[in-house]
Design a protein around this motif. Sequence first.
Motif, PDB file in Angstrom:
ATOM      1  N   ALA A 101       0.833  -1.209   0.000  1.00 19.54           N
ATOM      2  CA  ALA A 101       0.000   0.000   0.000  1.00 19.54           C
ATOM      3  C   ALA A 101       0.867   1.258   0.000  1.00 19.54           C
ATOM      4  O   ALA A 101       0.567   2.240  -0.712  1.00 19.54           O
ATOM      5  N   ASN A 102       1.920   1.257   0.766  1.00 15.89           N
ATOM      6  CA  ASN A 102       2.827   2.407   0.792  1.00 15.89           C
ATOM      7  C   ASN A 102       3.465   2.623  -0.577  1.00 15.89           C
ATOM      8  O   ASN A 102       3.674   3.764  -1.010  1.00 15.89           O
ATOM      9  N   LEU A 103       3.760   1.549  -1.273  1.00  9.94           N
ATOM     10  CA  LEU A 103       4.352   1.674  -2.594  1.00  9.94           C
ATOM     11  C   LEU A 103       3.340   2.276  -3.576  1.00  9.94           C
ATOM     12  O   LEU A 103       3.693   3.156  -4.384  1.00  9.94           O
ATOM     13  N   LEU A 104       2.113   1.837  -3.496  1.00 15.59           N
ATOM     14  CA  LEU A 104       1.085   2.410  -4.380  1.00 15.59           C
ATOM     15  C   LEU A 104       0.888   3.900  -4.097  1.00 15.59           C
ATOM     16  O   LEU A 104       0.739   4.702  -5.021  1.00 15.59           O
ATOM     17  N   SER A 105       0.903   4.260  -2.826  1.00 18.56           N
ATOM     18  CA  SER A 105       0.753   5.671  -2.464  1.00 18.56           C
ATOM     19  C   SER A 105       1.928   6.486  -2.992  1.00 18.56           C
ATOM     20  O   SER A 105       1.746   7.603  -3.510  1.00 18.56           O
ATOM     21  N   ALA A 106       3.129   5.946  -2.889  1.00 22.68           N
ATOM     22  CA  ALA A 106       4.306   6.667  -3.365  1.00 22.68           C
ATOM     23  C   ALA A 106       4.253   6.842  -4.885  1.00 22.68           C
ATOM     24  O   ALA A 106       4.624   7.902  -5.415  1.00 22.68           O
ATOM     25  N   LYS A 107       3.784   5.812  -5.586  1.00 18.36           N
ATOM     26  CA  LYS A 107       3.677   5.929  -7.042  1.00 18.36           C
ATOM     27  C   LYS A 107       2.616   6.979  -7.432  1.00 18.36           C
ATOM     28  O   LYS A 107       2.799   7.721  -8.404  1.00 18.36           O
ATOM     29  N   GLN A 154      10.182  18.301  -6.617  1.00 16.81           N
ATOM     30  CA  GLN A 154       9.171  17.448  -5.990  1.00 16.81           C
ATOM     31  C   GLN A 154       9.060  16.116  -6.725  1.00 16.81           C
ATOM     32  O   GLN A 154       8.837  15.065  -6.097  1.00 16.81           O
ATOM     33  N   VAL A 155       9.228  16.138  -8.027  1.00 13.46           N
ATOM     34  CA  VAL A 155       9.229  14.882  -8.777  1.00 13.46           C
ATOM     35  C   VAL A 155      10.376  13.991  -8.323  1.00 13.46           C
ATOM     36  O   VAL A 155      10.213  12.765  -8.147  1.00 13.46           O
ATOM     37  N   SER A 156      11.559  14.570  -8.125  1.00 16.07           N
ATOM     38  CA  SER A 156      12.712  13.793  -7.653  1.00 16.07           C
ATOM     39  C   SER A 156      12.440  13.208  -6.270  1.00 16.07           C
ATOM     40  O   SER A 156      12.772  12.036  -5.984  1.00 16.07           O
ATOM     41  N   VAL A 157      11.822  14.007  -5.391  1.00  8.08           N
ATOM     42  CA  VAL A 157      11.494  13.502  -4.052  1.00  8.08           C
ATOM     43  C   VAL A 157      10.499  12.345  -4.154  1.00  8.08           C
ATOM     44  O   VAL A 157      10.645  11.310  -3.466  1.00  8.08           O
ATOM     45  N   SER A 158       9.512  12.474  -5.003  1.00  3.19           N
ATOM     46  CA  SER A 158       8.496  11.423  -5.150  1.00  3.19           C
ATOM     47  C   SER A 158       9.112  10.145  -5.706  1.00  3.19           C
ATOM     48  O   SER A 158       8.742   9.026  -5.296  1.00  3.19           O
ATOM     49  N   ARG A 159      10.031  10.288  -6.632  1.00  2.00           N
ATOM     50  CA  ARG A 159      10.720   9.091  -7.157  1.00  2.00           C
ATOM     51  C   ARG A 159      11.530   8.398  -6.061  1.00  2.00           C
ATOM     52  O   ARG A 159      11.559   7.159  -5.980  1.00  2.00           O
ATOM     53  N   ALA A 160      12.189   9.189  -5.216  1.00  2.00           N
ATOM     54  CA  ALA A 160      12.947   8.602  -4.110  1.00  2.00           C
ATOM     55  C   ALA A 160      12.016   7.880  -3.137  1.00  2.00           C
ATOM     56  O   ALA A 160      12.342   6.797  -2.616  1.00  2.00           O
ATOM     57  N   GLN A 161      10.846   8.454  -2.890  1.00  2.00           N
ATOM     58  CA  GLN A 161       9.883   7.803  -2.007  1.00  2.00           C
ATOM     59  C   GLN A 161       9.381   6.493  -2.600  1.00  2.00           C
ATOM     60  O   GLN A 161       9.140   5.520  -1.867  1.00  2.00           O
ATOM     61  N   VAL A 162       9.246   6.452  -3.911  1.00  2.00           N
ATOM     62  CA  VAL A 162       8.873   5.193  -4.558  1.00  2.00           C
ATOM     63  C   VAL A 162       9.961   4.146  -4.340  1.00  2.00           C
ATOM     64  O   VAL A 162       9.684   2.970  -4.044  1.00  2.00           O
ATOM     65  N   GLY A 163      11.237   4.561  -4.486  1.00  2.00           N
ATOM     66  CA  GLY A 163      12.343   3.627  -4.246  1.00  2.00           C
ATOM     67  C   GLY A 163      12.350   3.119  -2.813  1.00  2.00           C
ATOM     68  O   GLY A 163      12.589   1.921  -2.561  1.00  2.00           O
ATOM     69  N   ALA A 165       9.773   2.877  -0.816  1.00  2.00           N
ATOM     70  CA  ALA A 165       8.631   1.973  -0.650  1.00  2.00           C
ATOM     71  C   ALA A 165       8.909   0.611  -1.267  1.00  2.00           C
ATOM     72  O   ALA A 165       8.523  -0.435  -0.716  1.00  2.00           O
ATOM     73  N   GLU A 166       9.587   0.583  -2.415  1.00  2.00           N
ATOM     74  CA  GLU A 166       9.944  -0.700  -3.037  1.00  2.00           C
ATOM     75  C   GLU A 166      10.916  -1.482  -2.152  1.00  2.00           C
ATOM     76  O   GLU A 166      10.775  -2.709  -2.002  1.00  2.00           O
ATOM     77  N   ALA A 167      11.905  -0.770  -1.558  1.00  2.00           N
ATOM     78  CA  ALA A 167      12.853  -1.454  -0.673  1.00  2.00           C
ATOM     79  C   ALA A 167      12.147  -2.000   0.566  1.00  2.00           C
ATOM     80  O   ALA A 167      12.427  -3.124   1.019  1.00  2.00           O
ATOM     81  N   ALA A 168      11.239  -1.207   1.134  1.00  2.00           N
ATOM     82  CA  ALA A 168      10.491  -1.668   2.308  1.00  2.00           C
ATOM     83  C   ALA A 168       9.655  -2.897   1.970  1.00  2.00           C
ATOM     84  O   ALA A 168       9.527  -3.825   2.788  1.00  2.00           O
ATOM     85  N   LEU A 169       9.096  -2.929   0.767  1.00  2.00           N
ATOM     86  CA  LEU A 169       8.316  -4.089   0.347  1.00  2.00           C
ATOM     87  C   LEU A 169       9.204  -5.324   0.216  1.00  2.00           C
ATOM     88  O   LEU A 169       8.816  -6.432   0.620  1.00  2.00           O
ATOM     89  N   LYS A 170      10.402  -5.159  -0.323  1.00  2.00           N
ATOM     90  CA  LYS A 170      11.326  -6.293  -0.446  1.00  2.00           C
ATOM     91  C   LYS A 170      11.710  -6.840   0.919  1.00  2.00           C
ATOM     92  O   LYS A 170      11.806  -8.058   1.125  1.00  2.00           O
ATOM     93  N   ILE A 171      11.956  -5.933   1.892  1.00  2.00           N
ATOM     94  CA  ILE A 171      12.302  -6.379   3.244  1.00  2.00           C
ATOM     95  C   ILE A 171      11.139  -7.150   3.863  1.00  2.00           C
ATOM     96  O   ILE A 171      11.321  -8.214   4.484  1.00  2.00           O
ATOM     97  N   ALA A 172       9.925  -6.622   3.694  1.00  2.00           N
ATOM     98  CA  ALA A 172       8.750  -7.296   4.261  1.00  2.00           C
ATOM     99  C   ALA A 172       8.544  -8.664   3.621  1.00  2.00           C
ATOM    100  O   ALA A 172       8.219  -9.646   4.307  1.00  2.00           O
TER     101      ALA A 172
END
Length: 390
Positions: A101-107, A154-163, A165-172
Amino acid sequence: MKKLFAGFVIAALLGASAFFLFSKKEETPKYVTEKVVRGEIIETVTASGTVNAVTTVLVGTQVSGTIRDIHVDFNSPVKKGQLIALIDPQTFEAQVAQAKANLLSAKANLEKAEATLVDAKRTMDRNRELFSRNLIARSEADTSETNYETSGAQVSVSRAQVGQAEAALKIAEANLRYTNILSPVDGIVVSRNVDVGQTVAASFQTPTLFTIARDLTKMQINTNVDEADIGRVKEGQDVEFSVDAYPDIVFKGKVSQIRNAPVTVQNVVTYDVVIRVDNPVGANGHTPLLKPGMTANVSIILSIKNNVLKAPNAALRFSPSDKNKDRTRQKGKGIWVMEGKELKRISVTTGVSDGNDTEIVSGGIEAGQEVIIDSLSKPKEVRPAGPRMF
């Protein structure tokens, strides 16, 4: 009559005195002998050690939780990748769902930021055109440029947040996979340290759930060899050993490694010698005889000599009684024999020994000759000189 009896008593006493004074003779010493023979001598270094599996793997867990299922027990054969236990995965499944869900929100935030950037660019281009015609103030044009640059950041920040979220998903997802406890090797379960319903905590130190021994058909013995003997031990030497469980069976192996790290216990220095052995199966045809942890009495074979002249070690240690001390002061090793009624010492040169017999390399000793190993005569008690009383 009384005089006659008194004379008889006196004569008897005189006769007894004469017997003890003149008829007592010195006893001839008696000795125990053994023959020198030709035969085999096996020189060995003895030690004790512990039988272990060649590879023992401690299986733990990287996540904390409650054990829900256990699929193996003691002595269970396992294959690499086999599921052997399961930690309750509910918490970790919820973490995976949250990470998704966090990844979808970040995207979504990234898409919003990209749309804002497109709009800011259109506004900046339009204001530049209007400013070139002097239709708007300079400040308004500058504001549109600032908004465009801010939207790009802001686009750069949003892309970093997506990254992130993807890392957090991999850890989970990884933690969810870790709830499946898998066997890392092919082998057999030696010990099981958990039960269903038990909670394991991996916060500070990884707990050991299972101990798996890899391929019990190949074992090794870790022995401690004294520093006085370690110089004669070489890799590849043959080894014979026994264990208390099978006292009538002589197992065989070879020295595979001599470790240089010293082990000092109470000022005694030893070195670890690793011996590789094949683990034979029992009468049932599939259960190995040797088990991890057994105590092995090891003999490392240094050399084997056949058809050599050998004498018992007791013959080399024998020394005559005190009255023959003048004959025992000769240097070197020697063996005592009887020549008639006299003792004779023969100097010899010795070779290898097996603890019971020693090789006779040279000297005046021949096969079949009797050599003295002990004395049956006890030393006589020394009495002070003086008149005998009767």
